[in-house]
Design a protein around this motif. Structure first.
Motif, PDB file in Angstrom:
ATOM      1  N   ASP A 110      21.915  23.549  44.667  1.00 21.03           N
ATOM      2  CA  ASP A 110      22.615  23.808  45.936  1.00 21.03           C
ATOM      3  C   ASP A 110      24.082  24.009  45.590  1.00 21.03           C
ATOM      4  N   PRO A 111      24.599  25.239  45.662  1.00 21.24           N
ATOM      5  CA  PRO A 111      25.979  25.479  45.245  1.00 21.24           C
ATOM      6  C   PRO A 111      27.019  25.053  46.285  1.00 21.24           C
ATOM      7  N   ASN A 112      26.538  24.688  47.469  1.00 21.27           N
ATOM      8  CA  ASN A 112      27.411  24.562  48.642  1.00 21.27           C
ATOM      9  C   ASN A 112      28.213  23.250  48.627  1.00 21.27           C
ATOM     10  N   PRO A 113      29.546  23.321  48.621  1.00 15.77           N
ATOM     11  CA  PRO A 113      30.334  22.088  48.611  1.00 15.77           C
ATOM     12  C   PRO A 113      30.334  21.353  49.955  1.00 15.77           C
ATOM     13  N   ASN A 114      29.884  22.016  51.020  1.00 15.83           N
ATOM     14  CA  ASN A 114      29.791  21.332  52.320  1.00 15.83           C
ATOM     15  C   ASN A 114      28.448  21.680  52.944  1.00 15.83           C
ATOM     16  N   ILE A 286      25.579  45.303  69.413  1.00 12.36           N
ATOM     17  CA  ILE A 286      25.732  43.855  69.627  1.00 12.36           C
ATOM     18  C   ILE A 286      26.903  43.620  70.580  1.00 12.36           C
ATOM     19  N   VAL A 287      26.650  42.882  71.677  1.00  8.21           N
ATOM     20  CA  VAL A 287      27.738  42.520  72.586  1.00  8.21           C
ATOM     21  C   VAL A 287      27.907  40.993  72.542  1.00  8.21           C
ATOM     22  N   GLY A 288      29.068  40.512  72.939  1.00  5.48           N
ATOM     23  CA  GLY A 288      29.283  39.057  72.968  1.00  5.48           C
ATOM     24  C   GLY A 288      29.998  38.561  71.727  1.00  5.48           C
ATOM     25  N   THR A 289      30.130  37.246  71.652  1.00  4.13           N
ATOM     26  CA  THR A 289      31.001  36.662  70.627  1.00  4.13           C
ATOM     27  C   THR A 289      30.244  36.227  69.376  1.00  4.13           C
ATOM     28  N   CYS A 290      31.044  35.858  68.390  1.00  5.04           N
ATOM     29  CA  CYS A 290      30.496  35.524  67.076  1.00  5.04           C
ATOM     30  C   CYS A 290      30.721  34.029  66.829  1.00  5.04           C
ATOM     31  N   MET A 291      29.621  33.263  66.715  1.00  8.47           N
ATOM     32  CA  MET A 291      29.716  31.802  66.499  1.00  8.47           C
ATOM     33  C   MET A 291      29.322  31.500  65.044  1.00  8.47           C
ATOM     34  N   LEU A 292      30.174  30.752  64.345  1.00 16.22           N
ATOM     35  CA  LEU A 292      29.916  30.507  62.919  1.00 16.22           C
ATOM     36  C   LEU A 292      29.482  29.063  62.673  1.00 16.22           C
ATOM     37  N   CYS A 293      28.592  28.862  61.696  1.00 17.31           N
ATOM     38  CA  CYS A 293      28.233  27.516  61.224  1.00 17.31           C
ATOM     39  C   CYS A 293      29.092  27.269  59.982  1.00 17.31           C
ATOM     40  N   SER A 294      30.032  26.332  60.095  1.00 18.55           N
ATOM     41  CA  SER A 294      30.979  26.119  58.981  1.00 18.55           C
ATOM     42  C   SER A 294      30.254  25.637  57.722  1.00 18.55           C
ATOM     43  N   PHE A 295      29.120  24.981  57.892  1.00 20.45           N
ATOM     44  CA  PHE A 295      28.373  24.482  56.717  1.00 20.45           C
ATOM     45  C   PHE A 295      27.745  25.637  55.943  1.00 20.45           C
ATOM     46  N   MET A 296      27.143  26.548  56.661  1.00 21.08           N
ATOM     47  CA  MET A 296      26.543  27.721  55.994  1.00 21.08           C
ATOM     48  C   MET A 296      27.634  28.583  55.372  1.00 21.08           C
ATOM     49  N   ARG A 297      28.753  28.689  56.073  1.00 24.84           N
ATOM     50  CA  ARG A 297      29.825  29.582  55.607  1.00 24.84           C
ATOM     51  C   ARG A 297      30.610  28.980  54.442  1.00 24.84           C
ATOM     52  N   ALA A 298      30.307  27.724  54.075  1.00 20.60           N
ATOM     53  CA  ALA A 298      30.965  27.139  52.898  1.00 20.60           C
ATOM     54  C   ALA A 298      30.367  27.680  51.601  1.00 20.60           C
ATOM     55  N   ASN A 299      29.242  28.391  51.693  1.00 21.66           N
ATOM     56  CA  ASN A 299      28.689  29.038  50.492  1.00 21.66           C
ATOM     57  C   ASN A 299      29.597  30.184  50.086  1.00 21.66           C
ATOM     58  N   SER A 300      29.837  30.312  48.772  1.00 21.89           N
ATOM     59  CA  SER A 300      30.723  31.394  48.312  1.00 21.89           C
ATOM     60  C   SER A 300      30.251  31.892  46.952  1.00 21.89           C
TER      61      SER A 300
END
Ligand code: 13P
Ligand code: SF4
Length: 339
Positions: A110-114, A286-300
């Motif tokens: 699991d490379p993810n720091p968060n 696609i209409v509407g806003t963009c909601m991010l999961c900070s845990f998933m987005r910690a992958n780099s």
């Protein structure tokens, strides 16, 4: 995997137009990412490593280095069947743990720091012990978004792609579902509408990302774009799910759009799905806003490189043998129900 060319990468990623700049790609950003991508492609070959990526992680990981991407169920199934000696899971910890449970003798990274998940973190093993004592005759069904320790205490695992069908098929008419209260409400509603008579209880956990969607958001969009199709994840609140045209896992959402590509969509889940839909179905709007999961987005990409070159102990998944055996029984019970 052969090296990627800059234009090849940009031609894929340029289609992401969702409103968060974190999700968007310019030629300059692609040029910065390309050396990391090609390094990972070479490392994968050298180490016989398989890269699995959940659809919520950055598109550069999904389209640059992943061998497979998808929802929790599909990725668990692929992990179960792979021959690769190393599995690197770009997602969150419970997903990498699931891959390890299904491959006890392989190295799972699991490379993810968060790597947290608000749902998985919303229940403890003590909570489950307490509930099992209180409800000794119930079948305990856990969502895949739980730790290995929680799965080891439950009877059947489910994912967003099969929760409705598996719960309906379980022969016991007393079920305790955990940890997601919104998914619990949605399943209860489904059982009532399907006239399936079960005592269905559920825990009070929640996902902080999906909880933010309100039914008023749907009304607002529909007022301005009345023909918008609303697709929602079952982690959303009941009043949101009831207004949706389609409810399903992230991959089921993608397949739905693929079957009806020429429409406007309000996608009520993490924004990675909107990005993937724009890349794979550019006719869909696609209409509407963009909601991010900070845990998933910690992958780099840099974290994936260091995990493949020299994984730290915190990146290598280790699970106590007894927990692993019991958690595997719980996951195997899910596979035995098919779907
Ligand atoms: P899926 O299995 O539908 O991809 O969902 C995973 C998840 O974490 C949703 O928030
Ligand atoms: Fe967990 Fe919610 Fe992120 Fe999914 S979106 S991984 S449920 S915190």
């Amino acid at each position: 995997m052969k090296p990627m060319l800059l234009d090849e990468l940009y031609q894929i990623l340029k289609n992401v137009r969702v409103d968060n700049p974190i999700c968007q790609y310019t030629p300059q950003k692609c040029a910065l990412l390309l050396p990391y991508i090609n390094k990972i492609r070479a490392l994968k070959e050298k180490n016989n490593a398989l890269v699995l990526a959940h659809s919520y992680v950055h598109s550069d990981i999904i389209y640059g280095v992943a061998d497979h991407s998808g929802d929790s169920y599909e990725l668990a199934k692929i992990a179960k069947e792979t021959d690769s000696s190393i599995i690197l899971f770009a997602g969150v910890r419970f997903m990498a743990e699931t891959a390890k449970i299904l491959n006890p003798h392989k190295c799972v990274i699991d490379p993810n720091p968060n790597s947290s998940c608000t749902l998985a973190d919303s229940i403890t093993e003590e909570d489950v012990h307490r509930l099992r004592e209180k409800y000794p005759h119930h079948t305990f069904v856990c969502y895949i978004n739980t730790s290995a320790g929680i799965k080891a205490l439950c009877d059947v695992c489910v994912t967003s792609s099969n929760v409705y069908t598996v719960v309906a098929k379980i022969p016991n008419d007393k079920i305790f579902f955990l940890p997601d209260r919104y998914m619990g409400e949605n399943v209860k509603q489904y059982l009532q509408e399907s006239k399936i008579d079960k005592q269905f209880l559920y825990y009070h956990g929640k996902c902080d990302v999906h909880e933010k969607y309100e039914s008023a958001h749907i009304d607002l969009i529909k007022n301005n774009h009345p023909h918008t199709m609303v697709i929602a994840h079952p982690e959303c609140k009941k009043e949101v799910v009831q207004k949706a045209d389609m409810v399903g896992s992230t991959s089921q959402m993608m397949r739905y759009v693929q079957q009806h590509p020429h429409k406007d969509y309000l996608i009520l889940t993490e924004c990675g799905i909107s990005s993937r839909i724009q890349i794979e179905n550019p006719q869909a709007n696609i209409v509407g806003t963009c909601m991010l999961c900070s845990f998933m987005r910690a992958n780099s990409l840099p974290a994936i490189i260091s995990a493949l070159e020299n994984p730290s102990p915190s990146q290598i998944i280790e699970i106590d043998k007894n927990i692993l055996i019991r958690a595997k029984t719980c996951i195997d019970a899910m596979f035995s129900y098919g779907s």
